[in-house]
Enzyme design. Structure first.
Site, short mmCIF file in Angstrom:
data_model
loop_
_atom_site.label_atom_id
_atom_site.label_comp_id
_atom_site.label_asym_id
_atom_site.label_seq_id
_atom_site.Cartn_x
_atom_site.Cartn_y
_atom_site.Cartn_z
N GLY A 42 28.93 78.93 55.51
CA GLY A 42 30.35 78.67 55.35
C GLY A 42 30.70 77.63 54.32
N SER A 43 31.72 76.86 54.62
CA SER A 43 32.32 75.95 53.64
C SER A 43 31.44 74.79 53.24
CB SER A 43 33.65 75.42 54.19
OG SER A 43 34.57 76.48 54.38
N THR A 44 30.29 74.60 53.90
CA THR A 44 29.37 73.57 53.43
C THR A 44 28.90 73.87 52.01
OG1 THR A 44 27.49 74.74 54.41
CG2 THR A 44 28.57 73.06 55.76
N PHE A 45 29.00 75.14 51.57
CA PHE A 45 28.59 75.54 50.22
C PHE A 45 29.61 75.15 49.15
CE2 PHE A 45 25.02 78.78 49.67
CZ PHE A 45 24.26 78.24 50.69
#
Length: 600
Positions: free
Chosen positions: A312-315
């Protein structure tokens, strides 16, 4: 030999001239000859006696020395010599970074039977079945009363079981000494250690082989006699590992999650200080692997290394950091974040509609999918792939575990525009939490590549520079803002300046598509944000927690971030990391003013 004549002619003639009797000359010479013969015989006898005395002294001296040596040794039973190949049963200990034992050997005994030496085989079978309820009584009775000459009964005995077998009083029940592998801390660090089993076996010894984890990865080293029994020192800290597992288990329970993962890594060295995967198991009694169904349902599954999740948005920080490095944007650059965004036949939405434009800083703080995709489009698919490959997302992690190769990221075969867009916000590419920890450690290490390791060493090779120091620092500043004013406010821990990014990804269905109500929530953090010493990753599988306004929340900000905050509070003091910028209360009343930095 020249003999002297008894009647020499010259002396006989001279004697006759002088009137001397020649027989006296003969008698004199005969007496002299006899004296010489006696002297030679005496010398030979004396020499023989000397050699005989010396032989007796040496023989009795040797016997005496041997008797003295045996008198000073421990008594032991004589053992029959084996004609087969020698079984290497010694195995080195495994310790943590402070030398505390994680795995060691325990002397025990195996039990076997010579049925022909049993007085009452049927009774022996009944008594053994009482001592070992897990044995098949009928099968054991058949083996002991049949024609077999040798029967294995138990390969590991406790002292109490051994005494109970002794009490049966059967001469045909025989004990064989051996060593077994013992994990004194039970479930602690079970996925890291892996476990062991018996390999080649004999009646007096057995080979101990690693079955998983570092036990199998370092099997040859642990069994090598050339190491002289030196222990294998791992990078984990036993106290930190215990605390992580406790906090993670509580968080998993509170968040109603199916599974959980936690990783704490040193930024400069890549050494893993603690790594947990729940549910876990006891390596002293390792369960059997699942033969069907989802592998992640087994407690043997190591979610930290083998788990392949869309994170998810950790990327999102990766395309932004790369754009900083390429000098395409800075934190204040305004980006079109109008939602939805169309790419081909696909629409990309934001969780909230943020209006027309957002700064790059706000794209990360508010976690805008559309804004992140716009930045990824500036980079292009080729540069995006190259950077993710440099961070290690195209290959298995090099961590020293046999499970590592099975955790190779699931990377798209093709990389069209829509794939480049979804990968930018953490969908379409599945990787393990350890991959994510390594990549965040690279950002924390001023852009120099960090590779995870489970071995504690004095020196570590320096990784290559994959991102400029300037870009890495700018990215870290944005991650700090995510905690202070963004989606990860629940991760704030006073005094430790945590910086990180939340990520909530829908779980893919086995047959295609995504579940409507199943997610993987992740929080990837580093702290202190200005000069990071540690990277922390927390991942929860299918969490769900009651929302403040009613209903349920599955977002990482409400699930993974609070668990990460509890871990920072609990682990940091153990590792000697003191909180900074915290005003401690004055001595006296008003305890409510104290800053609480220890999780309970």
């Amino acid at each position: 030999m020249i003999r002297t004549p008894l009647r020499p002619l010259a002396r006989i003639l001279r004697a006759r001239e002088t009137g001397q009797d020649p027989d006296e000359i003969e008698a004199e010479l005969r007496a002299r000859r006899h004296a010489e013969i006696q002297n030679k015989a005496r010398r030979r006898a004396e020499a023989r006696l000397k050699w005989l005395v010396l032989g007796f002294v040496l023989a009795f001296g040797t016997v005496g020395l041997r008797m003295g040596a045996l008198a000073h040794t421990q008594p032991s039973e004589p053992r029959a010599q084996s004609t087969g190949a020698q079984i290497i049963s010694q195995r080195a200990d495994i310790v943590d970074r402070r030398g505390r034992v994680l795995a060691t050997n325990l002397s025990t005994h195996a039990l076997y039977a010579h049925p022909r030496d049993l007085v009452d085989p049927a009774r022996a079978a009944r008594e053994l079945a009482k001592i070992f309820p897990d044995l098949d009584a009928k099968r054991l009775s058949k083996d002991l009363t049949g024609d077999r000459k040798f029967v294995w009964i138990k390969k590991k005995l406790s002292p109490e079981q051994m005494q109970a077998v002794h009490d049966i009083g059967e001469p045909g029940l025989v004990f064989g000494p051996r060593e077994m592998r013992l994990y004194p801390n039970g479930r602690l660090a079970s996925h890291i250690l892996g476990g062991s089993t018996f390999g080649q076996e004999g009646v007096s010894s057995a080979e101990v082989l690693g079955t998983a984890g570092v036990e199998k990865a370092f099997d040859g080293w642990l069994r090598d006699p050339a190491n002289a029994g030196a222990p294998l020192a791992l990078s984990i800290d036993l106290t930190a590992q215990a605390a992580m597992e406790e906090v993670l288990a509580n968080g998993m329970k509170v968040m109603s999650a199916k599974g959980a993962t936690g990783i704490l890594m040193e930024v400069k060295t890549g050494e893993i200080v603690a790594m947990a995967s729940l549910p876990d198991f006891d390596p002293n009694d390792r369960p059997r692997p699942l033969l069907k169904g989802d592998a992640s349902d087994s407690p043997l599954f190591n979610r930290a290394v083998q788990g392949q999740y869309e994170l998810g948005s950790t990327f999102k920080i990766f395309p932004v950091a790369q754009a900083f490095d390429e000098k395409l944007v800075n934190a204040n650059t305004m980006i079109n974040a109008s939602s939805p965004m169309k790419i081909g036949k696909y629409l990309i939405h934001d969780f909230h509609n943020y209006g027309g434009q957002l700064s790059v800083a706000d794209i990360i703080v508010k976690s805008s999918n559309v804004g992140t995709v716009r930045i990824a489009q500036m980079l292009g698919a080729e540069r995006q792939q190259k950077f993710l490959k440099a961070l290690g997302f195209f290959e298995p992690t090099p961590v020293e575990m046999t499970e590592a190769p099975t955790g190779k990221p699931l990377v798209p075969q093709r990389w069209p525009a829509v794939t480049s867009a979804t990968v930018a916000f953490g969908h379409g590419l599945a990787a393990s939490p350890l991959h994510l920890a390594s990549a965040y450690a690279t950002l924390a290490n001023d852009g120099r590549r960090v590779r995870p390791t489970l071995v504690h060493r004095k020196t570590h090779p320096q990784g290559e520079q994959v991102l400029s120091e300037r870009a890495a620092r700018a990215a870290r500043d944005l991650l700090r803002q995510v905690v202070t004013r963004g989606t990860a406010k629940a991760a704030e821990v006073p005094g430790y300046d945590v910086g990180g990014k939340t990520g909530t990804a829908d779980k893919p269905r086995p047959g295609g598509g995504y579940y409507a109500s199943k997610v993987v929530s992740t929080f990837a953090a580093m702290y202190p944000a200005d000069q990071p010493e540690y990277v922390l990753v927390v991942t929860l599988d299918e969490p769900s927690v009651a929302a403040a306004g009613g209903g349920e929340s599955r977002t990482a900000g409400a699930t993974a971030a609070p668990v990460a905050a509890a871990l920072v509070q609990r682990l940091s003091p153990m590792l000697g990391l003191r909180p900074g910028n915290v005003t401690l209360p004055e001595i006296g009343p008003r305890p409510d003013d104290a800053v609480k930095i220890v999780s309970r």
